[in-house]
Design an enzyme around this catalytic site. Structure first.
Site, short mmCIF file in Angstrom:
data_model
loop_
_atom_site.label_atom_id
_atom_site.label_comp_id
_atom_site.label_asym_id
_atom_site.label_seq_id
_atom_site.Cartn_x
_atom_site.Cartn_y
_atom_site.Cartn_z
N LYS A 72 -4.35 -8.72 -6.46
CA LYS A 72 -3.29 -9.18 -7.34
C LYS A 72 -3.38 -10.69 -7.54
O LYS A 72 -2.82 -11.25 -8.46
CB LYS A 72 -1.93 -8.86 -6.74
CG LYS A 72 -1.66 -7.39 -6.51
CD LYS A 72 -0.29 -7.21 -5.84
CE LYS A 72 -0.03 -5.74 -5.55
NZ LYS A 72 1.25 -5.60 -4.81
N GLY A 73 -4.09 -11.36 -6.63
CA GLY A 73 -4.09 -12.82 -6.61
C GLY A 73 -4.61 -13.48 -7.87
O GLY A 73 -4.18 -14.58 -8.21
N GLU A 127 -11.71 -13.95 -10.34
CA GLU A 127 -11.21 -13.87 -8.97
C GLU A 127 -10.57 -15.20 -8.59
O GLU A 127 -11.00 -16.26 -9.05
CB GLU A 127 -12.37 -13.54 -8.02
CG GLU A 127 -12.04 -13.57 -6.54
CD GLU A 127 -11.01 -12.54 -6.09
OE1 GLU A 127 -9.92 -12.51 -6.68
OE2 GLU A 127 -11.29 -11.80 -5.12
N GLU A 131 -13.86 -16.33 0.00
CA GLU A 131 -13.89 -16.80 1.39
C GLU A 131 -14.84 -15.93 2.20
O GLU A 131 -15.99 -16.27 2.42
CB GLU A 131 -12.49 -16.81 1.97
CG GLU A 131 -12.39 -17.51 3.31
CD GLU A 131 -10.95 -17.78 3.70
OE1 GLU A 131 -10.76 -18.38 4.77
OE2 GLU A 131 -10.01 -17.42 2.96
N PHE A 181 -5.82 -22.77 5.39
CA PHE A 181 -5.28 -21.59 4.72
C PHE A 181 -4.38 -22.09 3.60
O PHE A 181 -3.40 -22.79 3.86
CB PHE A 181 -4.49 -20.70 5.68
CG PHE A 181 -4.02 -19.43 5.01
CD1 PHE A 181 -4.90 -18.37 4.84
CD2 PHE A 181 -2.72 -19.30 4.54
CE1 PHE A 181 -4.49 -17.20 4.21
CE2 PHE A 181 -2.31 -18.14 3.91
CZ PHE A 181 -3.19 -17.09 3.74
N ARG A 194 2.76 -17.14 -4.42
CA ARG A 194 1.88 -17.01 -5.59
C ARG A 194 2.36 -17.89 -6.74
O ARG A 194 1.56 -18.39 -7.53
CB ARG A 194 1.84 -15.55 -6.08
CG ARG A 194 1.03 -14.62 -5.22
CD ARG A 194 0.76 -13.31 -5.98
NE ARG A 194 0.36 -12.25 -5.08
CZ ARG A 194 -0.86 -12.08 -4.59
NH1 ARG A 194 -1.80 -12.94 -4.93
NH2 ARG A 194 -1.15 -11.06 -3.79
#
Length: 199
Positions: A72-73, A127, A131, A181, A194
């Protein structure tokens, strides 16, 4: 399937830049006090998206391309690309995950993939971040098996991270440190952040 015919400019490398103080930027009140710092201001993210979209727009596939979104990112990134690409596109969705919280599970769960959406078409896969490489590699395997060509664009790349898979990435927006992160710009932590404008 053939490799991408599109050639992209070099990404912006932010690995050696200092974090900006969150106090220097406007952020949503609900996120005040949550952030260690701002790695990439939202305006820079938007400009890199515009530049990536120009590269795609400047290449003529001779037919309608499929702009594929990794769920979903990548949804915010995909939406911005779709607005700025001047060529006719068709949207397709690919859903997979290998993360829980901040850690990779080491396994890819594909929950949405319809081969007919990609079959014999020129596909530009969108995308948000690379990572571990696991989910992107799986998407490339699935889509690449049926597509006419496959171009992969990643907004944020962590090339120094420990790769569990090694997908081919054709276009990158920004390079970021692998030990941080990050959230914002479509990236989340258990479904939160998000909508944060900055990274």
């Amino acid at each position: 399937m053939t490799s991408s015919p599109i050639r992209f400019s070099e990404p912006i490398d932010t690995r050696t830049t200092e974090l900006y103080s969150p106090d220097q930027f406007s952020i949503q009140p609900k996120y005040v006090g949550h952030l260690e710092g701002i790695r990439v201001p939202g305006g820079l993210v938007k400009n890199r998206i515009r530049r990536l979209s120009e590269h795609v727009s400047n290449y003529d596939f001779g037919e309608e391309m499929v702009l594929a979104c990794m769920l979903k990112g990548a949804m915010p990134f995909h939406s911005e690309m779709q607005k700025k690409i001047t060529k006719k596109t068709r949207t397709a969705l690919y859903g997979a995950s290998s993360y829980h919280g901040a850690k990779s599970t080491g396994e890819v769960n594909v929950y949405l993939f319809n081969p007919k959406d990609f079959e014999d078409r020129h596909v530009v896969l969108i995308e948000d971040i690379s990572e571990s490489g696991l989910t992107l590699a799986q998407a490339q395997k699935d889509i690449g098996a049926v597509a006419k060509s496959l171009t992969t664009i990643v907004l944020f790349d962590k090339p120094d991270a420990e790769r569990l898979a090694h997908p081919q990435i054709d276009g990158v927006g920004l390079i970021i440190p692998h030990k941080e992160f990050v959230v914002g710009g479509g990236l989340d932590y258990n479904g939160k952040y998000r909508d944060l404008y900055h990274l």
